[in-house]
Each structure stands twice: as C-alpha cells, then as structure tokens.
Scaffold this motif. Structure first.
Motif, PDB file in Angstrom:
ATOM      1  N   THR A  30      27.610 -35.315 -10.156  1.00 31.83           N
ATOM      2  CA  THR A  30      26.555 -36.305 -10.436  1.00 31.83           C
ATOM      3  C   THR A  30      25.389 -36.226  -9.460  1.00 31.83           C
ATOM      4  OG1 THR A  30      27.703 -37.975  -9.104  1.00 31.83           O
ATOM      5  CG2 THR A  30      28.211 -37.897 -11.463  1.00 31.83           C
ATOM      6  N   GLY A  31      25.544 -35.433  -8.396  1.00 25.42           N
ATOM      7  CA  GLY A  31      24.441 -35.311  -7.442  1.00 25.42           C
ATOM      8  C   GLY A  31      24.749 -34.330  -6.334  1.00 25.42           C
ATOM      9  N   SER A  32      23.712 -33.624  -5.859  1.00 26.36           N
ATOM     10  CA  SER A  32      23.862 -32.734  -4.706  1.00 26.36           C
ATOM     11  C   SER A  32      22.686 -32.980  -3.772  1.00 26.36           C
ATOM     12  CB  SER A  32      23.904 -31.265  -5.148  1.00 26.36           C
ATOM     13  OG  SER A  32      22.724 -30.887  -5.822  1.00 26.36           O
ATOM     14  N   TYR A  33      22.974 -33.050  -2.466  1.00 27.91           N
ATOM     15  CA  TYR A  33      21.969 -33.470  -1.502  1.00 27.91           C
ATOM     16  C   TYR A  33      21.981 -32.556  -0.277  1.00 27.91           C
ATOM     17  CZ  TYR A  33      22.866 -37.455  -4.509  1.00 27.91           C
ATOM     18  OH  TYR A  33      23.062 -38.244  -5.609  1.00 27.91           O
ATOM     19  N   ASN A  34      20.783 -32.290   0.268  1.00 26.98           N
ATOM     20  CA  ASN A  34      20.645 -31.355   1.383  1.00 26.98           C
ATOM     21  C   ASN A  34      20.576 -32.023   2.753  1.00 26.98           C
ATOM     22  OD1 ASN A  34      20.478 -28.968  -0.263  1.00 26.98           O
ATOM     23  ND2 ASN A  34      18.435 -29.648  -0.873  1.00 26.98           N
ATOM     24  N   ASN A  35      20.407 -33.331   2.785  1.00 29.60           N
ATOM     25  CA  ASN A  35      20.346 -34.030   4.069  1.00 29.60           C
ATOM     26  C   ASN A  35      20.759 -35.487   3.889  1.00 29.60           C
ATOM     27  OD1 ASN A  35      17.887 -35.636   3.367  1.00 29.60           O
ATOM     28  ND2 ASN A  35      16.925 -33.612   3.380  1.00 29.60           N
ATOM     29  N   GLY A  36      20.881 -36.183   5.008  1.00 30.51           N
ATOM     30  CA  GLY A  36      21.355 -37.555   4.969  1.00 30.51           C
ATOM     31  C   GLY A  36      20.457 -38.509   4.205  1.00 30.51           C
ATOM     32  N   ALA A  37      19.147 -38.349   4.370  1.00 31.30           N
ATOM     33  CA  ALA A  37      18.202 -39.239   3.689  1.00 31.30           C
ATOM     34  C   ALA A  37      18.327 -39.093   2.170  1.00 31.30           C
ATOM     35  CB  ALA A  37      16.774 -38.937   4.139  1.00 31.30           C
ATOM     36  N   GLU A  38      18.396 -37.855   1.711  1.00 29.51           N
ATOM     37  CA  GLU A  38      18.567 -37.607   0.270  1.00 29.51           C
ATOM     38  C   GLU A  38      19.877 -38.206  -0.230  1.00 29.51           C
ATOM     39  OE1 GLU A  38      18.302 -33.523  -0.795  1.00 29.51           O
ATOM     40  OE2 GLU A  38      16.239 -33.278  -0.116  1.00 29.51           O
ATOM     41  N   LEU A  39      20.928 -38.033   0.557  1.00 28.45           N
ATOM     42  CA  LEU A  39      22.243 -38.545   0.161  1.00 28.45           C
ATOM     43  C   LEU A  39      22.233 -40.057  -0.008  1.00 28.45           C
ATOM     44  CD1 LEU A  39      25.319 -38.378  -0.243  1.00 28.45           C
ATOM     45  CD2 LEU A  39      25.559 -38.405   2.240  1.00 28.45           C
ATOM     46  N   LEU A  40      21.729 -40.768   0.980  1.00 23.06           N
ATOM     47  CA  LEU A  40      21.730 -42.232   0.922  1.00 23.06           C
ATOM     48  C   LEU A  40      20.856 -42.738  -0.222  1.00 23.06           C
ATOM     49  CD1 LEU A  40      21.599 -43.066   4.736  1.00 23.06           C
ATOM     50  CD2 LEU A  40      23.577 -43.134   3.203  1.00 23.06           C
ATOM     51  N   ALA A  41      19.728 -42.073  -0.456  1.00 22.01           N
ATOM     52  CA  ALA A  41      18.852 -42.465  -1.566  1.00 22.01           C
ATOM     53  C   ALA A  41      19.529 -42.179  -2.905  1.00 22.01           C
ATOM     54  CB  ALA A  41      17.524 -41.712  -1.476  1.00 22.01           C
ATOM     55  N   GLY A  42      20.203 -41.037  -2.991  1.00 27.47           N
ATOM     56  CA  GLY A  42      20.852 -40.655  -4.239  1.00 27.47           C
ATOM     57  C   GLY A  42      22.037 -41.532  -4.588  1.00 27.47           C
ATOM     58  N   ILE A  43      22.862 -41.860  -3.592  1.00 29.86           N
ATOM     59  CA  ILE A  43      24.035 -42.699  -3.843  1.00 29.86           C
ATOM     60  C   ILE A  43      23.619 -44.109  -4.261  1.00 29.86           C
ATOM     61  CG2 ILE A  43      25.923 -43.892  -2.654  1.00 29.86           C
ATOM     62  CD1 ILE A  43      26.745 -41.437  -1.362  1.00 29.86           C
ATOM     63  N   ALA A  44      22.485 -44.567  -3.755  1.00 32.86           N
ATOM     64  CA  ALA A  44      21.999 -45.895  -4.136  1.00 32.86           C
ATOM     65  C   ALA A  44      21.712 -45.961  -5.630  1.00 32.86           C
ATOM     66  CB  ALA A  44      20.743 -46.245  -3.345  1.00 32.86           C
ATOM     67  N   LYS A  45      21.384 -44.807  -6.235  1.00 29.57           N
ATOM     68  CA  LYS A  45      21.066 -44.760  -7.664  1.00 29.57           C
ATOM     69  C   LYS A  45      22.268 -44.378  -8.518  1.00 29.57           C
ATOM     70  CE  LYS A  45      16.268 -43.383  -6.724  1.00 29.57           C
ATOM     71  NZ  LYS A  45      15.251 -42.308  -6.877  1.00 29.57           N
ATOM     72  N   SER A  46      23.138 -43.538  -7.963  1.00 24.66           N
ATOM     73  CA  SER A  46      24.295 -43.075  -8.727  1.00 24.66           C
ATOM     74  C   SER A  46      25.482 -42.953  -7.787  1.00 24.66           C
ATOM     75  CB  SER A  46      23.991 -41.712  -9.378  1.00 24.66           C
ATOM     76  OG  SER A  46      25.124 -41.217 -10.060  1.00 24.66           O
ATOM     77  N   ILE A  47      26.403 -43.889  -7.874  1.00 20.29           N
ATOM     78  CA  ILE A  47      27.545 -43.929  -6.963  1.00 20.29           C
ATOM     79  C   ILE A  47      28.661 -43.027  -7.484  1.00 20.29           C
ATOM     80  CG2 ILE A  47      29.267 -45.394  -5.854  1.00 20.29           C
ATOM     81  CD1 ILE A  47      27.360 -47.739  -6.194  1.00 20.29           C
ATOM     82  N   PRO A  48      29.081 -42.038  -6.695  1.00 18.84           N
ATOM     83  CA  PRO A  48      30.153 -41.140  -7.136  1.00 18.84           C
ATOM     84  C   PRO A  48      31.528 -41.740  -6.846  1.00 18.84           C
ATOM     85  CG  PRO A  48      29.399 -40.463  -4.984  1.00 18.84           C
ATOM     86  CD  PRO A  48      28.536 -41.644  -5.392  1.00 18.84           C
ATOM     87  N   ASP A  49      32.544 -41.138  -7.417  1.00 16.67           N
ATOM     88  CA  ASP A  49      33.920 -41.515  -7.073  1.00 16.67           C
ATOM     89  C   ASP A  49      34.330 -40.817  -5.784  1.00 16.67           C
ATOM     90  OD1 ASP A  49      34.411 -43.053  -9.463  1.00 16.67           O
ATOM     91  OD2 ASP A  49      34.526 -41.156 -10.535  1.00 16.67           O
ATOM     92  N   MET A  57      24.795 -32.110   9.392  1.00 11.62           N
ATOM     93  CA  MET A  57      23.717 -32.334   8.430  1.00 11.62           C
ATOM     94  C   MET A  57      22.411 -32.613   9.173  1.00 11.62           C
ATOM     95  SD  MET A  57      24.954 -32.387   5.200  1.00 11.62           S
ATOM     96  CE  MET A  57      23.974 -33.568   4.286  1.00 11.62           C
ATOM     97  N   PRO A  58      21.262 -32.224   8.593  1.00 14.62           N
ATOM     98  CA  PRO A  58      19.969 -32.561   9.212  1.00 14.62           C
ATOM     99  C   PRO A  58      19.781 -34.072   9.253  1.00 14.62           C
ATOM    100  CG  PRO A  58      19.716 -30.863   7.522  1.00 14.62           C
ATOM    101  CD  PRO A  58      21.102 -31.415   7.371  1.00 14.62           C
ATOM    102  N   GLY A  59      19.187 -34.563  10.306  1.00  9.53           N
ATOM    103  CA  GLY A  59      18.997 -36.010  10.425  1.00  9.53           C
ATOM    104  C   GLY A  59      20.285 -36.650  10.893  1.00  9.53           C
ATOM    105  N   LYS A  60      20.859 -37.488  10.073  1.00 11.43           N
ATOM    106  CA  LYS A  60      22.124 -38.128  10.405  1.00 11.43           C
ATOM    107  C   LYS A  60      23.280 -37.148  10.232  1.00 11.43           C
ATOM    108  CE  LYS A  60      20.725 -42.845   9.186  1.00 11.43           C
ATOM    109  NZ  LYS A  60      20.655 -43.288  10.590  1.00 11.43           N
ATOM    110  N   THR A  61      24.225 -37.181  11.170  1.00  6.81           N
ATOM    111  CA  THR A  61      25.381 -36.292  11.086  1.00  6.81           C
ATOM    112  C   THR A  61      26.402 -36.822  10.081  1.00  6.81           C
ATOM    113  OG1 THR A  61      26.460 -37.476  12.908  1.00  6.81           O
ATOM    114  CG2 THR A  61      25.102 -35.558  13.468  1.00  6.81           C
TER     115      THR A  61
END
Length: 211
Positions: A30-49, A57-61
């Motif tokens: 449902t989603g693939s992310y290259n850094n922490g900021a992308e991940l947090l933004a993406g999960i806010a829109k589509s929460i995976p199991d 990871m770049p930014g936040k570890t």
C-alpha cells in the motif's frame, strides 16, 4: 489481504520487496517510502497492517520512527529489516515496540513468514538472531554476578538516561539536585568502564540494567 508498507532508503531493496509481494496473493503493498518524513505523511493517509522498516533512514532513524508509529498507530505491526545484526540494535528496536527483526540477507520464505507472524500479533526473530540475544543475556547475567553492581538509584537514573532525559529533567523527576545526577553519571561511567553516555546506555542494555 495483509496491507504492507515499506520504508527504506535503498531503491533496490524496495524494488526487491515489491517483486516478492507482487507474487503473494495474501499481501498487498500500500506504500513505499524513502525517508522518515515520507513515511509519516504516507501512514497518515493509508495505515498498513505491517510496516517493513529499515533502521538507518535519512532524517529520523528507524528506532525514532518506530517509537512515533507505536505511539500514534498502535495497530501497525512493525518488522525491522536491516543489515545490523548486533544485539544492541535488536534489543533497542524491540524496546521501541518493534514486533519482528530480520536481516536483509534473509530468504524470501523467512521474510514472508515473519510478515505473517507479526501480523498475527507474534514476535519474530530469525533463529540465529534469537540465539544471539539468548547468549548475550546469559553472558550479561554472569557479568552482573561477577562484575560491578549499580545501586538501585543508579539503575533508575540510567533508565531515565536511556529515555534521552537531561540531567536537569532527571533531577526534577526524582527530586534531587542536578549535581547529584551528574555524580551518578560519572559513577556509572567509572563502574561500567565506558567513556560517554551512548556507550553507557549500550552497556546498560547488555548487562540487563535496561529492559
């Protein structure tokens, strides 16, 4: 369908995982992310199991991201996928609330089994990593019985240090002076034979003073 998200800063890793998941009828990416900021933004829109999370990871570890996700999205099961096989990293990620820990050198079968197990609420460690943690724990118990012993107050202060609290914050927490906390820090550094706070926390985890 098990909804899967991937967070890794290496495109080859992400593409490899996509191919593996594309061939599995029970799992959906449902989603693939290259850094922490992308991940947090993406999960806010589509929460995976299940979230497959790299440590570096770049930014936040990875451990910082795990802590945030566990707090904000407790329903998400996190599976660490990394090159780090040290007991320190394993215990640190598990302490942050990660449900599974496997290496990037693992087989496709182990990866899929790990995803399924953490999705079902189980904890998953590769056999070799589990044995490594067990041996480290046994060794730590021997060292504690034979080596330097921290006082109950020092153990308490050490646990707060592991939570990244400053000396002043700890002092306020346990109603003592900042100078007293600084004394405890120096005492623990001396007793455990380390030179800085990072090494102190690592040693504390190895010796079982920090869960």
């Amino acid at each position: 369908m098990i909804k899967i998200a991937i967070a890794d800063d290496h495109p080859l890793v992400i593409n490899g995982l996509k191919l593996i998941l594309a061939n599995n009828k029970e799992m959906e990416l449902t989603g693939s992310y290259n850094n922490g900021a992308e991940l947090l933004a993406g999960i806010a829109k589509s929460i995976p199991d299940v979230l497959i999370l790299d440590i570096h990871m770049p930014g936040k570890t990875g451990d910082e991201l795990a802590e945030i996700i566990v707090r904000q999205y407790p329903q998400v099961k996190i599976l660490a996928l990394t090159n780090e096989d040290s007991v320190y990293h394993i215990k640190n990620m598990l302490r942050k609330g990660v449900h599974g820990y496997i290496l990037k050198t693992t087989s496709e079968g182990i990866l899929l089994d790990a995803i399924l197990k953490v999705y079902q609420g189980e904890q998953y460690l590769e056999t070799a990593l589990k044995e490594k943690v067990i041996q480290d724990t046994l060794q730590a118990k021997k060292q504690i019985s034979a080596g330097p012993v921290l006082s109950d107050r020092e153990k308490e202060v050490l646990r707060y240090i592991a939570l990244d609290m400053t000396s002043q914050q700890i002092a306020d927490k346990i109603s003592v002076s900042k100078r007293t906390i600084d004394y405890y820090r120096l005492s623990m550094l001396t007793k455990l034979g380390v030179k800085n706070v990072g090494a102190l926390v690592k040693k504390g985890i190895q010796l079982g003073y920090i869960d």
